[in-house]
Design an enzyme around this catalytic site. Sequence first.
Site, PDB file in Angstrom:
ATOM      1  N   HIS A   1       3.890  -4.676  -4.629  1.00 36.22           N
ATOM      2  CA  HIS A   1       5.274  -4.211  -4.726  1.00 36.22           C
ATOM      3  C   HIS A   1       6.101  -4.609  -3.506  1.00 36.22           C
ATOM      4  O   HIS A   1       7.336  -4.549  -3.539  1.00 36.22           O
ATOM      5  CB  HIS A   1       5.345  -2.699  -5.002  1.00 36.22           C
TER       6      HIS A   1
ATOM      7  N   ASN B   1       2.587   5.770 -11.292  1.00 33.86           N
ATOM      8  CA  ASN B   1       3.084   5.816  -9.917  1.00 33.86           C
ATOM      9  C   ASN B   1       2.955   7.225  -9.349  1.00 33.86           C
ATOM     10  O   ASN B   1       3.347   8.204  -9.983  1.00 33.86           O
ATOM     11  CB  ASN B   1       4.553   5.370  -9.895  1.00 33.86           C
TER      12      ASN B   1
ATOM     13  N   ASP C   1      -2.601  -3.411  -6.324  1.00 36.41           N
ATOM     14  CA  ASP C   1      -1.340  -3.550  -5.602  1.00 36.41           C
ATOM     15  C   ASP C   1      -1.520  -4.417  -4.352  1.00 36.41           C
ATOM     16  O   ASP C   1      -1.516  -3.932  -3.225  1.00 36.41           O
ATOM     17  CB  ASP C   1      -0.804  -2.167  -5.229  1.00 36.41           C
TER      18      ASP C   1
ATOM     19  N   SER D   1       3.463   1.137   2.997  1.00 38.63           N
ATOM     20  CA  SER D   1       3.029   0.252   1.927  1.00 38.63           C
ATOM     21  C   SER D   1       2.606  -1.089   2.498  1.00 38.63           C
ATOM     22  O   SER D   1       3.359  -1.726   3.231  1.00 38.63           O
ATOM     23  CB  SER D   1       4.168   0.034   0.922  1.00 38.63           C
TER      24      SER D   1
END
Length: 718
Positions: A79, A207, A216, A654
């Site tokens: 992402h 999510n 991911d 992230s």
Amino acid sequence: MKKTFLTLAILSTVAQADEGMWMPQQLPQVAKQLKAAGLKLDPASLTKLTEFPMNAIVSLGGCSASFVSPQGLVATNHHCVYNSVAVNSTPERDLLANGFLAKNLTEELPAAPGSRIYVTKDVSNVSDKIISADVARLAGKARVDAMEKNMKSMVAECEKDAGHRCTVSSYYGGLEFYLIKQLEIRDVRLVHAPPAGVGKFGGDTDNWMWPRHTGDYGFYRAYVSKDGKAADFSKDNVPYLPKSHLKIAKEGVKEGDFIMALGYPGRTNRHRLPSEVAFTFDWNYPAFVKASAETLAIIGQETKTNEDAKLKYAGQVANVNNYYKNRKGMLTSYEGSDFLARKTREHADMKAWVNANPARQKEYAADIEQVEKLIAQRDAETKRDFYLNSSSPRLLTTARRLYRLANESTKPNAERKSGYQERDLPALKAAVAAIERTYDEKVDKALVLNSLKKYAAQPKAERNASFDAAVGINDGMSEAQLKAVLDTMYAGSKLGTAAERAAWIGKTPADFKASNDSFVKAAVAMYDAGMKSEAEEEELAGKIQQAYATYMKAKIAYMTSKGQPVYPDANSTLRVTFGKIAGRDHGADGTGSWSAFTTVKGVVAKATGEGEFNAPAAQLAAIKAKDFGKYVDPKLKTVPVNYLATLDITGGNSGSAALNSKAEFIGLAFDGTLDSIISDWDFNKANTRDIQVDVRYMLWNMKHVDKADNLLKEMNVE
């Protein structure tokens, strides 16, 4: 480093292993906890930013990442590379759906405009230089201006080292400031991203949920000029050669193992006032959730028959969806909790501690009272302007930014507003260029109209007079009238073309004033009032900074007196968090349990062949054939996908490298669980779990599904 409040606080406390986003220079004070948790390295080695492993950790300016090869290969989340994949996608070549793999350097694609890789080189405490004795005597806008002048001077001196980006970051609500120097790599290229059916498997349904089965991960590569300097994109550039890179762990992880994540967490709010908690959860988050739902519905409606527009807005949809579910989860956790009552009680206890001692009362009491009044004023203004901020067409916002640039460019560089100096031009140009693949007039107009209806319905006294005059807003306008106003504005501008937008960069204020372009004319008309409004905001911000810093100084002293850990809230700077791989005794509903790992069996169980659960046929075939190679977990008897840990992370983490006790790469942090994300505000040791993608799943997909043998060889895996 001088002994600041931060240092003194840590020396007197015993930290919980799982809580805390520690600045690297703080780690010697928690060395005992790190070693007890299982770290095999010397904790002091983590304070050395130019040595392994810290020099392998990088920022993408919103996500975290790390070097995983000697050739500048960078691992991060899917992402985090998603927008770069979307920008390079077309209906005829849908890289989002099908994935992307460059088999060699020549096949790598330019990342989205403005993409950067930042390598931290140095961090130093500059608090006494930002708030010098002279600045300390100032208040309001004068204080803000003086602090900004000091910051710009410091940054300019730092950036004399060409190719570096320097920033001054605030800690503890403006109590401390650190100068951060980073190598700014400007040539970033997309190397590999799995299909959305792997990298986004489960989509928005899964999510923030557990169990999770999402691959991911994605890869960039950093490029520099042949002499090793930061440079703009060029076919002559070569891969950046990092001093160190992370090695892929040869052994898989298991429950109970030590784990740490190194990255750039965005923002936490654990030191906030009770009034800030109440405003956020009682008004701001609910308003955000409602607006986000409307945004998603409008984009969905307006792009359902236009595949190109759908791709243009894919990145925005993913981002809005992420925060939409995040805020809903926080509100659910907040409802019925004792968080606000507990926060109020703790704040009252702190004030009682302050008032119990005349010296403390003299030093802290007045500013604590003042900061609460100032924040109430700021919150009222935020509420008033909520719809104004989303009622401006994107091209009007762009025109206003370009006109501001034209005006700032008439001044000496050192006197320009931050964001409009020569150092900011590449990012500004990239943002203007990025509009081409992220903007559709029909979608933008629908989004603006939805917000404008609510804004125009506000009493005139609560609206922005200059915006009303420039756009043509009057009392009592119907939706049809508002739509007609927008239609006229959009039709009267040529900024919808990339060439026209680019042409305005570098023009003079006189050029703007002479233009008949509707968005440019509106930008010019709003400028003076906008500058006045900015000055008022800075006056308030200066007062808040001064009072808030004193409040934080009092809070740190109070917490230290109680033996409680004191670490700064996250602020997008490099942090270390550590804990262990662990499931949970019970799920979010209070029943059952959460195992620490999920496996590819769950991918098969969830796969529907469409939508969010459209696992690639090649992957399902490999799972069915048990074509797992060396990536089978000996206990699970299959390939692990994701695992839970007790790490303290938030947005911005992230893509953070998950490392084992020897600082070997064991995966990527990418999410948290829905009932624990309120830890941004209120850390709960029992509930808090973050989610990693297991490196074994990454490597298995790359080897047995995507055939990324070139990258596996580069990472010394094959």
